[in-house]
Design a protein around this motif. Sequence first.
Motif, short mmCIF file in Angstrom:
data_model
loop_
_atom_site.label_atom_id
_atom_site.label_comp_id
_atom_site.label_asym_id
_atom_site.label_seq_id
_atom_site.Cartn_x
_atom_site.Cartn_y
_atom_site.Cartn_z
N ALA A 94 0.82 -1.22 0.00
CA ALA A 94 0.00 0.00 0.00
C ALA A 94 0.85 1.26 0.00
N ARG A 95 1.95 1.26 0.77
CA ARG A 95 2.79 2.46 0.87
C ARG A 95 3.55 2.74 -0.42
N HIS A 96 3.78 1.71 -1.25
CA HIS A 96 4.60 1.88 -2.44
C HIS A 96 3.79 1.76 -3.73
N LEU A 97 2.46 1.76 -3.62
CA LEU A 97 1.62 1.55 -4.80
C LEU A 97 1.82 2.64 -5.84
N LYS A 98 1.91 3.89 -5.39
CA LYS A 98 2.04 5.00 -6.34
C LYS A 98 3.32 4.90 -7.15
N SER A 99 4.45 4.69 -6.47
CA SER A 99 5.73 4.62 -7.19
C SER A 99 5.77 3.42 -8.14
N GLU A 100 5.14 2.31 -7.74
CA GLU A 100 5.11 1.13 -8.60
C GLU A 100 4.32 1.40 -9.87
N LEU A 101 3.16 2.04 -9.73
CA LEU A 101 2.34 2.36 -10.91
C LEU A 101 3.01 3.39 -11.80
N HIS A 102 3.70 4.36 -11.20
CA HIS A 102 4.40 5.36 -11.99
C HIS A 102 5.48 4.70 -12.85
N GLY A 103 6.18 3.73 -12.28
CA GLY A 103 7.21 3.03 -13.04
C GLY A 103 6.63 2.27 -14.22
N ARG A 104 5.49 1.60 -13.99
CA ARG A 104 4.85 0.87 -15.09
C ARG A 104 4.36 1.84 -16.17
N LEU A 105 3.84 2.98 -15.75
CA LEU A 105 3.30 3.94 -16.71
C LEU A 105 4.41 4.56 -17.54
N ASP A 106 5.55 4.86 -16.94
CA ASP A 106 6.68 5.39 -17.68
C ASP A 106 7.13 4.41 -18.77
N ALA A 107 7.19 3.13 -18.41
CA ALA A 107 7.58 2.12 -19.39
C ALA A 107 6.56 2.02 -20.52
N ALA A 108 5.26 2.10 -20.16
CA ALA A 108 4.20 2.02 -21.18
C ALA A 108 4.23 3.24 -22.10
N LEU A 109 4.49 4.43 -21.56
CA LEU A 109 4.57 5.63 -22.38
C LEU A 109 5.67 5.53 -23.42
N ALA A 110 6.76 4.88 -23.04
CA ALA A 110 7.86 4.72 -23.98
C ALA A 110 7.54 3.72 -25.08
N MET A 111 6.61 2.79 -24.81
CA MET A 111 6.31 1.73 -25.77
C MET A 111 5.17 2.09 -26.72
N GLY A 112 4.26 2.99 -26.31
CA GLY A 112 3.22 3.41 -27.24
C GLY A 112 1.81 3.18 -26.73
#
Length: 277
Positions: A94-112
Amino acid sequence: MFSNYLIGLREGLEASLVVCILIAYLVKTDRKDALKPIWTGIAVAIALAFGFGCALEFGSQELTFQAQEALGGSLSILAVGLVTWMVFWMRRTARHLKSELHGRLDAALAMGTGALVATAFLAVGREGLETALFVWASIHAASDGTPRPLLGVALGLLTAVFLGWLFYRGALRINLARFFTWTGGMLVVVAAGVLAYGVHDLQEADFLPGLTDKAFDISGTIPPDSWYGTLLKGILNFQPDPTTLQVTVWLLYLIPTLALFLAPPRTPAKAPVRDGA
């Protein structure tokens, strides 16, 4: 009804928080062009969860009584397993949910675009499928012939969406770790009742023995159709005449699971510092 409200609130709030984190991050990083794929993934995930719930409900009606009980019992046990894993996972992350989702979103933004749709779909879809399965199992366990269980779920989901909107607007701040700990503990109690009803279904399907071996029968003291019997069933999935196997499984699940869930998290031991070169 309360137990189903709790399920809708807990699962819906997790999904709402995920959506809020994804959208807020895109807005703050000036990537509003990526919002459409995110909403597309969310819509597909919701449709899949709704379709899965409908398939469970209407598909099971075509089966024989024994097959219905076997399916209901098996899916109830599966739902309890998934929900148990989910509450422990959320307590840990729960404490790290935001940073984990941000990391996934950054990777997705780079892929399209496709990766953005998949990221939103996977983030929300898992919650949706778990919710559909556990709600179906809980309603199947209640089986009181009224729309109250569905009404409870709907109210819980609406409350979750409203709270998620308040989070997004910055109007509401709570300790998420503490919130998920308390609601997770209550959900473990609900899951224990669903598990007991799942065992009873398997007994009625002749998959498990002991259907006539009652642990106790207090139907005369707490009639199932009384207001307090209905209340206990709605909150705790209480049954006034459970089998011995039901009570045994209920205790074996509830006591150790709740003890482990509420136990303070372990802190890793620090390595001793040695002097010298």
